[in-house]
Design an enzyme around this catalytic site. Structure first.
Site, PDB file in Angstrom:
ATOM      1  N   GLU A  88      -4.549   2.378  -4.537  1.00  0.00           N
ATOM      2  CA  GLU A  88      -3.090   2.422  -4.441  1.00  0.00           C
ATOM      3  C   GLU A  88      -2.522   1.145  -3.840  1.00  0.00           C
ATOM      4  O   GLU A  88      -1.395   1.130  -3.345  1.00  0.00           O
ATOM      5  CB  GLU A  88      -2.648   3.634  -3.611  1.00  0.00           C
ATOM      6  CG  GLU A  88      -3.096   3.609  -2.166  1.00  0.00           C
ATOM      7  CD  GLU A  88      -4.447   4.292  -1.956  1.00  0.00           C
ATOM      8  OE1 GLU A  88      -4.700   4.728  -0.834  1.00  0.00           O
ATOM      9  OE2 GLU A  88      -5.239   4.375  -2.904  1.00  0.00           O
ATOM     10  N   ASN A 147      -2.394  13.007  -4.736  1.00  0.00           N
ATOM     11  CA  ASN A 147      -3.514  13.440  -5.575  1.00  0.00           C
ATOM     12  C   ASN A 147      -3.976  14.841  -5.202  1.00  0.00           C
ATOM     13  O   ASN A 147      -4.281  15.673  -6.066  1.00  0.00           O
ATOM     14  CB  ASN A 147      -4.680  12.459  -5.442  1.00  0.00           C
ATOM     15  CG  ASN A 147      -4.457  11.203  -6.242  1.00  0.00           C
ATOM     16  OD1 ASN A 147      -3.761  11.212  -7.255  1.00  0.00           O
ATOM     17  ND2 ASN A 147      -5.034  10.101  -5.810  1.00  0.00           N
ATOM     18  N   HIS A 201      -4.690  14.307 -10.014  1.00  0.00           N
ATOM     19  CA  HIS A 201      -4.817  12.869 -10.299  1.00  0.00           C
ATOM     20  C   HIS A 201      -3.943  12.423 -11.464  1.00  0.00           C
ATOM     21  O   HIS A 201      -3.536  11.265 -11.536  1.00  0.00           O
ATOM     22  CB  HIS A 201      -6.284  12.531 -10.583  1.00  0.00           C
ATOM     23  CG  HIS A 201      -7.140  12.567  -9.348  1.00  0.00           C
ATOM     24  ND1 HIS A 201      -7.225  11.525  -8.470  1.00  0.00           N
ATOM     25  CD2 HIS A 201      -7.909  13.556  -8.832  1.00  0.00           C
ATOM     26  CE1 HIS A 201      -8.036  11.838  -7.471  1.00  0.00           C
ATOM     27  NE2 HIS A 201      -8.475  13.073  -7.665  1.00  0.00           N
ATOM     28  N   ASP A 256       0.855  -1.187   0.000  1.00  0.00           N
ATOM     29  CA  ASP A 256       0.000   0.000   0.000  1.00  0.00           C
ATOM     30  C   ASP A 256       0.894   1.240   0.000  1.00  0.00           C
ATOM     31  O   ASP A 256       1.835   1.347   0.793  1.00  0.00           O
ATOM     32  CB  ASP A 256      -0.911   0.024   1.230  1.00  0.00           C
ATOM     33  CG  ASP A 256      -1.888   1.169   1.177  1.00  0.00           C
ATOM     34  OD1 ASP A 256      -2.901   1.025   0.497  1.00  0.00           O
ATOM     35  OD2 ASP A 256      -1.629   2.203   1.824  1.00  0.00           O
ATOM     36  N   ASP A 286      -1.565   9.303 -11.195  1.00  0.00           N
ATOM     37  CA  ASP A 286      -1.537   8.146 -12.098  1.00  0.00           C
ATOM     38  C   ASP A 286      -0.108   7.818 -12.520  1.00  0.00           C
ATOM     39  O   ASP A 286       0.268   6.642 -12.626  1.00  0.00           O
ATOM     40  CB  ASP A 286      -2.393   8.433 -13.335  1.00  0.00           C
ATOM     41  CG  ASP A 286      -3.874   8.443 -13.022  1.00  0.00           C
ATOM     42  OD1 ASP A 286      -4.246   7.974 -11.931  1.00  0.00           O
ATOM     43  OD2 ASP A 286      -4.654   8.921 -13.862  1.00  0.00           O
TER      44      ASP A 286
END
Length: 639
Positions: free
Chosen positions: A557, A522, A527, A514, A531
């Protein structure tokens, strides 16, 4: 029995009959996604209506409370709505057994509280009110009643959100289906709110069952007008509308349930005019097509249609559609325009010179093969394989086919010339002059050429179609952002490796990963940068693991790795390598370098007889949770 109550029960009897009829109809179509949840919803409406009827007819407080408890089974109404929306809109969250159990916990607990009513958690101060036209059960709502109200409306709101999202991106037919579902359930939900907020007369304590008639009518209209439960949403925009053939979808009763734009043009109609109509009442020459249909095999035939004094010839292919039980549920009719090909064949019969003039302007490649040698090839095919006419004429034809397909092409050619039954249409790959490979579809037939038998081949470039099919296959197994396996396919591969390791008693481990504080990335950078970070992390994990390990995006994530033939010590080393590579890597932005860290949980198989893959990853997830509690950017072994 108080006879003055009977007129008030008439709408409830109508609702009960409608609900039972709807449930029976839906149960017969239970193989369609969402049908089981809708069946349960209809049963709930039936029980709710039946309980309210007998509550009104009962005279004692005890009897009325008993029938009110029967109505409390309607607490699962919101859950069944949400479950239907999940299945109908094909969400990634699937209704596995444990998810179904979780959704059912609240309605079951509320019903138990309603029946037992311990310390008046559900209803308090129950009494019979005689001030209205009939004796009515009245009580104060307990905390459990309010919880049930809130839970039901959370489920309903989720249902509305899913259907609105589905409505925005769907075809017109499915929008209409979804619209009537939302209208019916909104009216029912409104009646439920009026009851809970005491905005109706006391003696009409619950108007929800009266609104079920409207909900059932909206269902019936959607079923019979828009063939709801006969069709299911599919990713139709990429293939169904853009394919170069006309497509018509029929259900098992030969009723048209979908049609693409090209087919509408062919038969000069629109979607609204034909959806829900019988095929033989819409399509010309339909009797000839229908009589050749067989539930166990596909059929092909040619038909002729006239449009503005011009004749068009179509090859009609009827493909049976079957479900998982191999039961026929409909047909796919494919209309392929072969008018140009037929003109070419007719021109061949008149004269070879006229034929060449026609085929030189054809959109498909054309070749004539006699005694295994190429006797003619049109300009289109020469351009496709990047050769000149002199380079191909009188050369053996299979040198322009890749090695993999040469045996197939030779054998098919031999059998066709011998007059044996062979498939006239097949796919092969040609070898171009520059070494490139070209996927093509071959449609071949025997002809007379200079007084002797030869094969006439029509060659169509299907490179784009193959590319689209490959892209669709990758979409089914890969995460579109990181290009690693998606969660569903990851667990399919991991399960196979798990079963193999169990059989051979190999050690195996799992890693859950994680990204720490990813939400801040973000929020701070947007975003798009987020990405990029996810893709960078996926590449770092790929570089850190072995070829035999299985990697997938678990969600958001989170990433998961399955390590076959691996003990816990080696798994810990791999996890540490992943953590360090992520920590040392960065993503460049106009605001500087972005560094992130990751927390990892590692677990191993403990019992070959009792463990399964879910338990293995649950342990890794618990270790991951411990790593996050202990400060993040750590590797924790499950103990």
């Amino acid at each position: 029995m108080r006879w003055n109550v009977l007129p008030y029960t008439i709408p409830l009897w109508i609702t009960l009959i409608f609900s039972i009829g709807t449930a029976i109809y839906i149960f017969k179509r239970r193989a369609v996604p969402g049908a089981i949840a809708l069946f349960i919803m209809s049963l709930i409406m039936s029980l709710w209506s039946l309980g309210y009827i007998f509550e009104l007819l009962s005279q004692s407080l005890r009897e009325k409370i008993f029938w009110d408890n029967v109505q409390m089974l309607g607490g699962a109404m919101g859950v069944s709505c949400f479950a239907f929306a999940l299945q109908y809109t094909k969400q990634k969250i699937c209704l596995k057994r444990r998810v179904t159990i979780l959704l059912a916990i609240e309605p079951v607990i509320i019903w138990i509280l309603a029946v037992s009513n311990l310390t008046e958690l559900f209803r308090g101060n129950a009494y019979i009110d005689t001030s209205g036209p009939f004796p009515a059960l009245i009580y104060d709502m307990g905390i459990a009643s309010w919880i049930d109200f809130a839970f039901g409306y959370v489920m309903y709101i989720l249902f509305i959100i899913l259907l609105i999202r589905f409505f925005i991106r769907s075809h017109d037919l499915y929008r209409k289906q979804a619209s009537f579902m939302m209208i019916g359930l909104t009216i029912t939900a409104g009646g439920y709110i009026l009851s809970f907020l005491d905005l109706i007369p006391k003696y009409m304590r619950d108007v929800s069952p009266f609104t079920f008639t409207i909900l059932n009518l909206s269902l019936f209209f959607s079923i019979y007008r828009y063939k709801f439960l006969n069709t299911v949403p599919i990713a139709r925009e990429t293939l169904f509308e853009k394919i170069n053939d006309g497509l018509i979808v029929l259900d098992a009763n030969k009723v048209i349930v979908d049609i693409n734009l090209l087919a509408q043009t062919i038969i000069n109609t629109t979607t609204n005019e034909v959806i829900g109509q019988l095929f033989h009442g819409i399509f010309p020459n339909s009797q000839e097509i229908l009589k050749n249909m067989d539930n166990s095999m596909q059929t092909n035939l040619e038909i002729s249609l006239k449009k503005i004094d011009q004749e068009y010839i179509y090859e009609v292919e009827s493909l049976p559609l079957v479900n998982k039980r191999n039961t026929n549920i409909g047909w796919l009719i494919v209309l392929h325009d072969i008018s140009e090909r037929k003109k070419m064949e007719k021109a061949l019969q008149i004269s070879e010179e006229k034929y060449r003039n026609v085929c030189e302007f054809a959109n498909d490649g054309i070749v004539i093969i006699q005694d295994g040698y190429i006797k003619y090839m049109n300009t289109k095919l020469l351009e496709m394989i990047n050769h000149t006419y002199e380079e191909v004429i009188n050369h053996y034809f299979d040198i322009f086919v890749i090695q993999e397909f040469r045996t197939l092409v030779r054998e098919t050619y031999r059998r066709r010339i011998m007059g044996e039954e062979v498939n006239n249409r097949y796919e092969i790959t040609l070898l171009c002059k520059n070494g490139d490979k070209l996927d093509v579809e071959v449609n071949a037939a025997v002809m007379n050429y200079n007084g002797r038998l030869a094969t006439l081949g029509y060659i169509r470039d299907i490179t784009e179609r193959k590319r689209a099919e490959k892209a669709l296959r990758e979409l089914a197994v890969k995460d579109p952002l990181t290009q690693i396996f998606n969660r569903r396919h990851f667990f399919i591969l991991a399960q196979k490796e798990f079963e193999l390791s169990i059989h051979h008693k190999y050690s195996m481990c799992a890693i859950m990963i994680d990204i720490d504080h990813f939400k801040q990335v973000n929020d701070n950078y947007g975003h798009a940068i987020g990405d990029q970070v996810l893709c960078n992390i996926a590449n770092n994990i790929i570089d850190s693991i072995r070829d035999t390990d299985v990697l997938g995006r678990y969600g958001g994530e989170e990433f998961a790795v399955f390590l076959p033939k691996t003990d816990i010590c080696k798994a810990q080393l791999i996890a540490e390598r992943i953590r360090k590579n992520i920590m040392q890597s960065s993503v460049s932005t106009d605001r500087g370098q972005i560094f992130v860290t990751a927390s990892l949980g590692v677990a191993q198989i403990l019992n070959f007889d009792e463990d399964d893959i879910d338990k293995l990853f649950d342990r890794a997830d618990k270790a991951l949770y411990t790593a996050k509690q202990k400060g993040r950017n750590k590797v924790i072994i499950y103990n």
